[in-house]
Design a protein around this motif. Structure first.
Motif, PDB file in Angstrom:
ATOM      1  N   MET A   1      44.000   1.297  50.853  1.00  0.00           N
ATOM      2  CA  MET A   1      43.489   1.624  52.005  1.00  0.00           C
ATOM      3  C   MET A   1      43.871   0.921  53.735  1.00  0.00           C
ATOM      4  O   MET A   1      44.666  -0.026  53.977  1.00  0.00           O
ATOM      5  CB  MET A   1      41.665   1.389  51.923  1.00  0.00           C
ATOM      6  CG  MET A   1      41.244   1.811  53.510  1.00  0.00           C
ATOM      7  SD  MET A   1      39.640   1.688  53.449  1.00  0.00           S
ATOM      8  CE  MET A   1      38.898   1.891  52.237  1.00  0.00           C
ATOM      9  N   PRO A   2      44.012   2.206  54.332  1.00  0.00           N
ATOM     10  CA  PRO A   2      45.446   1.416  55.845  1.00  0.00           C
ATOM     11  C   PRO A   2      44.100   0.614  56.112  1.00  0.00           C
ATOM     12  O   PRO A   2      43.232   0.507  56.722  1.00  0.00           O
ATOM     13  CB  PRO A   2      45.610   3.000  56.272  1.00  0.00           C
ATOM     14  CG  PRO A   2      44.836   4.242  55.705  1.00  0.00           C
ATOM     15  CD  PRO A   2      44.541   3.424  54.389  1.00  0.00           C
ATOM     16  N   SER A   3      44.773   0.465  57.058  1.00  0.00           N
ATOM     17  CA  SER A   3      43.263  -0.993  58.041  1.00  0.00           C
ATOM     18  C   SER A   3      43.713  -0.144  59.332  1.00  0.00           C
ATOM     19  O   SER A   3      43.914   0.853  59.471  1.00  0.00           O
ATOM     20  CB  SER A   3      44.086  -2.467  58.191  1.00  0.00           C
ATOM     21  OG  SER A   3      45.726  -1.749  59.048  1.00  0.00           O
ATOM     22  N   GLY A  64      29.274   9.040  53.668  1.00  0.00           N
ATOM     23  CA  GLY A  64      28.729  10.222  53.084  1.00  0.00           C
ATOM     24  C   GLY A  64      28.938  10.550  52.090  1.00  0.00           C
ATOM     25  O   GLY A  64      30.021  10.363  51.163  1.00  0.00           O
ATOM     26  N   ASP A  65      29.042  12.362  51.377  1.00  0.00           N
ATOM     27  CA  ASP A  65      29.356  12.291  50.314  1.00  0.00           C
ATOM     28  C   ASP A  65      30.657  12.684  49.719  1.00  0.00           C
ATOM     29  O   ASP A  65      30.868  11.937  48.374  1.00  0.00           O
ATOM     30  CB  ASP A  65      28.105  14.028  50.348  1.00  0.00           C
ATOM     31  CG  ASP A  65      26.942  14.111  50.581  1.00  0.00           C
ATOM     32  OD1 ASP A  65      26.190  13.628  50.093  1.00  0.00           O
ATOM     33  OD2 ASP A  65      26.410  15.711  50.836  1.00  0.00           O
ATOM     34  N   ASP A  72      33.562   0.573  53.819  1.00  0.00           N
ATOM     35  CA  ASP A  72      34.682   0.677  53.862  1.00  0.00           C
ATOM     36  C   ASP A  72      35.671   1.882  53.774  1.00  0.00           C
ATOM     37  O   ASP A  72      37.161   1.790  54.294  1.00  0.00           O
ATOM     38  CB  ASP A  72      35.002  -0.303  53.113  1.00  0.00           C
ATOM     39  CG  ASP A  72      34.152  -1.451  53.641  1.00  0.00           C
ATOM     40  OD1 ASP A  72      34.049  -2.074  54.789  1.00  0.00           O
ATOM     41  OD2 ASP A  72      34.035  -2.754  52.393  1.00  0.00           O
ATOM     42  N   ALA A  73      34.838   3.072  53.529  1.00  0.00           N
ATOM     43  CA  ALA A  73      36.450   4.003  53.150  1.00  0.00           C
ATOM     44  C   ALA A  73      36.686   4.703  53.976  1.00  0.00           C
ATOM     45  O   ALA A  73      38.400   5.254  54.567  1.00  0.00           O
ATOM     46  CB  ALA A  73      35.794   5.006  52.481  1.00  0.00           C
ATOM     47  N   PHE A  89      39.284  10.694  61.921  1.00  0.00           N
ATOM     48  CA  PHE A  89      39.775  11.547  61.362  1.00  0.00           C
ATOM     49  C   PHE A  89      39.484  11.839  60.331  1.00  0.00           C
ATOM     50  O   PHE A  89      40.371  11.123  59.614  1.00  0.00           O
ATOM     51  CB  PHE A  89      40.801  12.399  62.356  1.00  0.00           C
ATOM     52  CG  PHE A  89      41.404  13.576  61.117  1.00  0.00           C
ATOM     53  CD1 PHE A  89      40.517  14.598  61.349  1.00  0.00           C
ATOM     54  CD2 PHE A  89      41.990  14.107  60.792  1.00  0.00           C
ATOM     55  CE1 PHE A  89      41.106  16.509  60.673  1.00  0.00           C
ATOM     56  CE2 PHE A  89      42.472  14.920  58.940  1.00  0.00           C
ATOM     57  CZ  PHE A  89      42.048  16.100  59.601  1.00  0.00           C
ATOM     58  N   ILE A  90      38.301  12.036  59.090  1.00  0.00           N
ATOM     59  CA  ILE A  90      38.342  11.965  57.968  1.00  0.00           C
ATOM     60  C   ILE A  90      39.142  14.315  57.088  1.00  0.00           C
ATOM     61  O   ILE A  90      38.295  14.475  57.476  1.00  0.00           O
ATOM     62  CB  ILE A  90      37.347  12.288  57.314  1.00  0.00           C
ATOM     63  CG1 ILE A  90      37.099  10.860  57.961  1.00  0.00           C
ATOM     64  CG2 ILE A  90      37.347  12.025  55.969  1.00  0.00           C
ATOM     65  CD1 ILE A  90      35.607  10.329  57.388  1.00  0.00           C
TER      66      ILE A  90
END
Length: 647
Positions: A1-3, A64-65, A72-73, A89-90
């Motif tokens: 996972m990027p920091s 969220g879903d 932490d995602a 931004f996801i």
């Protein structure tokens, strides 16, 4: 996972430097376009841009879903301009996905999952998550929007039907379930059209966790409650009403908010939206938090909420709740339980400035709407322009008229002669504000009983008194507002968990009251004298307010000066006793035949059928300062409307 650091340079933003400047200045009126959740495409990848104001957070992430609610995602990145705004931004987030902001505060190790303050849709209560959503909708109300300026004008015949959507009508065959926004639209439009009301006012539909608050404990200032459907479903309701020629007013609550953990209270581990000191930030009557109107960002949040409903939902007016609680620092507080302003006074200077800013922005951007103040004190110039030193509202609820009139009519008619001043007093201040006369939900709850139950006497007299109340109300200067159920004399006090008592319309007296309200509305629309000069003294003249012994009031309503000014006048005579009065002489300003427009004692309205055979000719007998007069039969417990016959 990027920091978090690795993502910092890659996070896009909807906020320009100018947006941040206006936000921090407290003048940004469209923050809903910048904060919250918005669909976006970055480097060809579709997703959602999230942004939240949390200046005292040490860490913010979106849960969220789409990420299994992992804290932490998807961390957010703080902007470098010290605005306190966090962004991320996801990719791949879809319409309807549920989310919250996980906030870890810099203070006291506080961590909480918060709903998005700018969410435009929420989960169905009791769940509290926000939903990613778009507000696309093909409106069909272009004709209404083009002409609504005249429908909302101060000289228009405004008559408002106040509605609580969840209890107006239900489906008993399905466990008393709510009607959806789309289900209620044709039913409500048909009913309002049949009754002749010009506008519907909805008790707060903004998302609220506790249904029993009727919407007045708001958490979602940008989200119509999901109890009745989606945002588009609510748009459909507004659109349908507009296409039926009916305006829509929303009850809006910037005075306080609930302290539910997912809401605005203690948002980032500090009192961000509310005052920290409970003497300023906690409402003792409503067990809720009070907005800090002195904080620029809070004012921008509230301004954006108001403008949002006007713009995205085509709303025709905002009724601002509990304005008095905003204006006075000592409202509902004991001595020593409040903090004076810097002049030592009880006026909330920050709230005053906010209300002026609110009305300035609303009328600047939407000059064809109205704002309504529920303000229960003698605060001056509530409905006068900000440029004149007023608060800038279009209209103000006349609570004094309501209290005095109901108190008077609750007296046994035998004793009304001793309280005559209660029924006539409101005229002496009737033109100090642009008033709307309310018989609202507040008068039929908390043990107060239904309106019909307040009326004295046997069943016939109760209904006759109710007809007198409505007849006097519709004749009195000011616009009109009646809460649902009052139009047919509902017997039971309003219950928010149940439907109105529609079944009573099978009984003649209830059906007759509904016919009376319908004809009052139609008469008000047809006669400029009854609406065009509601807010100026020229629109009213007493004939006689001294006849306390007979409990009779008589007055004239006048239309604007013009070619038909002599005919544009209506005489109103109210007999507040069950005693018929024959040969009662009333002075009138012109000779000829005066036709009876309305008689509340007509058999069509459940009355005894007494009257004047459709009208009366004047006689050259001076009375009340006029050279001519009418000799009338005043039916028992009645209101008469008469007008000079044309030609």
């Amino acid at each position: 996972m990027p920091s978090v650091q690795a993502q910092t340079t890659q996070v896009p933003s909807l906020l320009a430097e100018h947006d941040v400047y206006l936000f921090r200045e407290g003048t940004h009126c469209r923050l809903y376009e910048k904060l919250g959740a918005h669909f976006a495409t970055v480097d060809g990848v579709a997703g959602v841009q999230f942004a939240v104001w949390a200046p005292n957070a040490a860490r913010v992430s979106v849960i969220g879903d789409f990420n299994g609610w992992a804290k932490d995602a998807h961390p957010c990145v703080p902007r470098t301009d010290h605005s306190g705004i966090w962004e991320c931004f996801i990719p791949g987030v879809q319409q309807g996905d549920v989310y919250k902001f996980h906030i870890q505060s810099r203070h006291q190790g506080y961590a909480v999952d918060k709903a998005d303050p700018f969410a435009i849709y929420a989960e169905l209560p009791p769940r509290t998550g926000s939903r990613v959503w778009a507000l696309d909708y093909a409106w069909g109300d272009q004709d209404w929007m083009a002409r609504r300026r005249s429908a909302n004008a101060l000289d228009a015949p405004i008559s408002v039907y106040e509605v609580h959507l969840g209890s107006w009508r239900r489906v008993p065959e399905e466990g008393q379930r709510f009607l959806s926004y789309r289900e209620i639209a044709p039913l409500l439009a048909e009913h309002v059209q049949a009754l002749g009301f010009t506008h519907v006012e909805l008790l707060p539909i903004m998302e609220h966790p506790f249904y029993g608050s009727w919407g007045y404990q708001t958490t979602g200032y940008f989200a119509p409650t999901s109890r009745y459907g989606t945002p588009q479903d609510f748009m459909y309701l507004v659109d349908y009403l507009h296409q039926a020629g009916i305006g829509v007013i929303l009850d809006w609550v910037p005075s306080h908010f609930p302290t539910d953990a997912h809401g605005l209270a203690f948002f980032d581990g500090t009192h961000l939206f509310e005052h920290a000191d409970p003497r300023q930030g906690f409402h003792p009557e409503w067990n809720s938090a009070i907005f800090n109107y002195g904080r620029n960002e809070v004012r921008a949040f509230l301004l954006s909420s108001a403008l949002f409903w006007l713009e995205h939902y085509h709303i025709d007016g905002l009724r601002v709740d509990a304005v008095a609680s905003m204006l006075y620092l000592d409202y509902a507080r004991p001595e020593g339980g409040w903090i004076p302003n810097h002049y030592g006074g009880r006026e909330n200077l920050d709230a005053i400035e906010f209300l002026r800013q609110l009305n300035t922005a609303a009328y600047r951007d939407h000059p064809d709407i109205q704002t309504y103040a529920e303000e229960s004190t003698a605060w001056p110039m509530v409905s006068r322009p900000v440029s004149m030193g007023g608060l800038g509202f279009g209209l103000k609820w006349n609570m004094g008229w309501m209290h005095d009139t109901l108190r008077y009519l609750q007296h046994d008619p035998l004793y009304r002669r001793h309280h005559h001043g209660q029924i006539s007093f409101s005229i002496w201040y009737a033109f100090s504000e642009n008033f709307i006369l309310p018989l609202s939900h507040d008068e039929v709850v908390h043990g107060k009983g239904a309106l019909i139950g307040k009326m004295p006497g046997d069943e016939w007299q109760q209904f006759a008194n109710l007809r007198v109340l409505y007849g006097f109300m519709w004749a009195h200067p000011g616009k009109k507002l009646l809460f649902m159920g009052g139009e047919f004399g509902q017997r039971r006090e309003w219950q928010h968990e149940e439907s109105l008592e529609w079944h009573v319309l099978q009984y003649p007296l209830h059906a007759c009251v509904q016919r009376w309200v319908s004809d009052l509305n139609r008469c008000q629309r047809a006669q400029p004298a009854l609406h065009a000069q509601d807010f100026v003294p020229e629109g009213f003249a007493w004939v006689d307010f001294h006849d306390w012994e007979a409990s009779v009031l008589s007055f004239l309503r006048r239309g604007p000066e013009g070619q038909d000014a002599e005919q544009d006048v209506v005489l109103i005579v109210c007999n507040f006793t069950p005693v018929p009065r024959a040969h009662y002489r009333i002075g009138v300003p012109q000779a000829g035949y005066w036709q009876e427009l309305l008689n509340s004692d007509a058999t069509a309205y459940g009355g005894s059928g007494m009257g004047n055979g459709g009208g009366a000719h004047t006689e050259a007998v001076p009375a009340h300062g006029y050279a001519q007069s009418l000799s009338l039969l005043l039916p028992p417990l009645s209101v008469l409307y008469l007008k000079p016959a044309s030609g």
